[in-house]
Write a protein that holds these residues in place. Sequence first.
Motif, PDB file in Angstrom:
ATOM      1  N   LYS A 151     -22.130  -7.533   4.999  1.00  0.00           N
ATOM      2  CA  LYS A 151     -22.331  -6.618   6.104  1.00  0.00           C
ATOM      3  C   LYS A 151     -23.322  -5.535   5.716  1.00  0.00           C
ATOM      4  CE  LYS A 151     -19.665  -3.659   9.244  1.00  0.00           C
ATOM      5  NZ  LYS A 151     -18.322  -3.112   9.538  1.00  0.00           N
ATOM      6  N   GLY A 152     -24.049  -5.002   6.684  1.00  0.00           N
ATOM      7  CA  GLY A 152     -25.015  -3.961   6.385  1.00  0.00           C
ATOM      8  C   GLY A 152     -24.357  -2.712   5.820  1.00  0.00           C
ATOM      9  N   GLY A 153     -24.997  -2.120   4.823  1.00  0.00           N
ATOM     10  CA  GLY A 153     -24.523  -0.866   4.279  1.00  0.00           C
ATOM     11  C   GLY A 153     -23.474  -0.958   3.191  1.00  0.00           C
ATOM     12  N   LYS A 209     -25.811  -4.199  -0.909  1.00  0.00           N
ATOM     13  CA  LYS A 209     -26.475  -5.419  -1.378  1.00  0.00           C
ATOM     14  C   LYS A 209     -27.749  -5.102  -2.169  1.00  0.00           C
ATOM     15  CE  LYS A 209     -27.035  -7.054   2.710  1.00  0.00           C
ATOM     16  NZ  LYS A 209     -26.431  -5.903   3.439  1.00  0.00           N
ATOM     17  N   THR A 210     -28.514  -4.140  -1.683  1.00  0.00           N
ATOM     18  CA  THR A 210     -29.744  -3.776  -2.368  1.00  0.00           C
ATOM     19  C   THR A 210     -29.457  -3.252  -3.769  1.00  0.00           C
ATOM     20  OG1 THR A 210     -30.814  -3.234  -0.264  1.00  0.00           O
ATOM     21  CG2 THR A 210     -31.799  -2.317  -2.265  1.00  0.00           C
ATOM     22  N   SER A 247     -36.489  -8.262  -1.168  1.00  0.00           N
ATOM     23  CA  SER A 247     -35.684  -7.780  -0.053  1.00  0.00           C
ATOM     24  C   SER A 247     -36.191  -8.397   1.239  1.00  0.00           C
ATOM     25  CB  SER A 247     -35.746  -6.250   0.050  1.00  0.00           C
ATOM     26  OG  SER A 247     -35.089  -5.813   1.230  1.00  0.00           O
ATOM     27  N   ASP A 250     -34.366  -7.608   4.009  1.00  0.00           N
ATOM     28  CA  ASP A 250     -33.718  -6.723   4.973  1.00  0.00           C
ATOM     29  C   ASP A 250     -34.785  -5.869   5.654  1.00  0.00           C
ATOM     30  OD1 ASP A 250     -32.222  -4.859   6.376  1.00  0.00           O
ATOM     31  OD2 ASP A 250     -30.661  -4.762   4.835  1.00  0.00           O
ATOM     32  N   ALA A 288     -30.798  -9.886   4.422  1.00  0.00           N
ATOM     33  CA  ALA A 288     -30.526  -9.023   5.561  1.00  0.00           C
ATOM     34  C   ALA A 288     -29.024  -8.985   5.821  1.00  0.00           C
ATOM     35  CB  ALA A 288     -31.271  -9.556   6.793  1.00  0.00           C
ATOM     36  N   PRO A 289     -28.541  -8.038   6.658  1.00  0.00           N
ATOM     37  CA  PRO A 289     -27.112  -8.005   6.990  1.00  0.00           C
ATOM     38  C   PRO A 289     -26.600  -9.343   7.492  1.00  0.00           C
ATOM     39  CG  PRO A 289     -28.156  -6.007   7.742  1.00  0.00           C
ATOM     40  CD  PRO A 289     -29.263  -6.897   7.229  1.00  0.00           C
ATOM     41  N   THR A 290     -25.303  -9.503   7.474  1.00  0.00           N
ATOM     42  CA  THR A 290     -24.652 -10.796   7.687  1.00  0.00           C
ATOM     43  C   THR A 290     -25.191 -11.589   8.865  1.00  0.00           C
ATOM     44  OG1 THR A 290     -22.616  -9.984   6.687  1.00  0.00           O
ATOM     45  CG2 THR A 290     -22.454 -11.930   8.067  1.00  0.00           C
ATOM     46  N   HIS A 295     -28.040 -11.505  10.491  1.00  0.00           N
ATOM     47  CA  HIS A 295     -29.399 -11.993  10.259  1.00  0.00           C
ATOM     48  C   HIS A 295     -29.407 -13.116   9.225  1.00  0.00           C
ATOM     49  CE1 HIS A 295     -31.281  -8.790  12.582  1.00  0.00           C
ATOM     50  NE2 HIS A 295     -30.467  -7.941  11.993  1.00  0.00           N
ATOM     51  N   THR A 296     -28.605 -12.946   8.183  1.00  0.00           N
ATOM     52  CA  THR A 296     -28.555 -13.957   7.133  1.00  0.00           C
ATOM     53  C   THR A 296     -28.079 -15.289   7.671  1.00  0.00           C
ATOM     54  OG1 THR A 296     -28.119 -12.286   5.440  1.00  0.00           O
ATOM     55  CG2 THR A 296     -27.551 -14.550   4.901  1.00  0.00           C
TER      56      THR A 296
END
Length: 358
Positions: A34-36, A39-40, A61, A63, A175-177, A179-180
């Motif tokens: 999930k975003g945030g 992951k980065t 990246s 994202d 990218a967040p879930t 998008h992935t």
Amino acid sequence: MAELDVEPVERIEDVDVPVPSGVDAPEYVLYGGKGGVGKTTMAAATALASARDGTRTLVVSTDPAHSLSDTLETSIPSEPTRIRDDIPLFAAEIDPDETIDEGMLGGENPLGGLEGMFGGAGGADGSGDVDDGAGGLGDLLSGGSMPGADEAAAMRQLLQYLDDDRFDRVVIDTAPTGHTLRLLELPELMDSMVGRLMQFRQRIQGMAEGMKGMFGGEDPVEGGTDLDELRERIEHLRATLRDPTKTDFRVVMVPEEMSVVESKRLLSRLAEFEIPVSTVVVNRVMEDFADVAGGDPEDFVSPDVENCEFCKRRWQVQQGALTRSQEVFRGHDVKRVPLFADEVRGERMLELVAACLD
């Protein structure tokens, strides 16, 4: 509610922890979730540790909300560039705005002269307004604004890096879930569409050859990249992502109920695509660094669950999520990364994160 009561923290630069050197991982490591959730941070820490033993490592990246440059505290271009002189660490931030116009095959047109029949930039009237009901297959393959076109562009970039012999390991901050998952669905979707398109094109070419023989003139279906090449690339990417000796997709989450649910859903979807997942990273856990990777716990802020009501309630939330995650992710290698008092950016903080992932 009681006032937040925490012990003072010493400067991170003074913390003495083992500096990780090397990574126990296959050639390709993908961090998703999930975003945030961080992951980065995990991708940057893994790449840094990987490059320390001389492994030529590229961290990428995909994202759209890039933060890799901020995490590594250096400007990162859209093309792989060496960002350290002392270790072989390379980095790239894929810019969707730049790559989307290049399409799946780098600006080459896999549709030959047929893109107008399927929508996209080469519509029948030259305006690109032809609609095939899905935003234009031509948009997907040769660039455009259909949903998922940014993932298609990112996939093309990943294909290039997977085959790039300049690097021994590629670490990808996805990218967040949502998008992935769309990116991972594209090979199956493209395989189906391309298969039908290839059959249709073969029929059209047969008719065109007949017309050319009867009336002379140029072949109306010419130019572009053969769709066989596109299909081969798609199959290569699929095979690479599914090979556990080559790829490890690592799910990142935080100790909250919604994150556990989201991560469980992601694991299920990845299983559908036969994408191997060996590691689950639980980030921002309220516990001492010494409990995770050694070191002096006095150097880190610990929650005062006895006197701080806020700390106590957050601790309870995290403990419930951690208990649930143990059941959900049984059989996976679960790594915990503590909630640091300082922002995780720069080499020293990334070293601490890498120590938790080791």
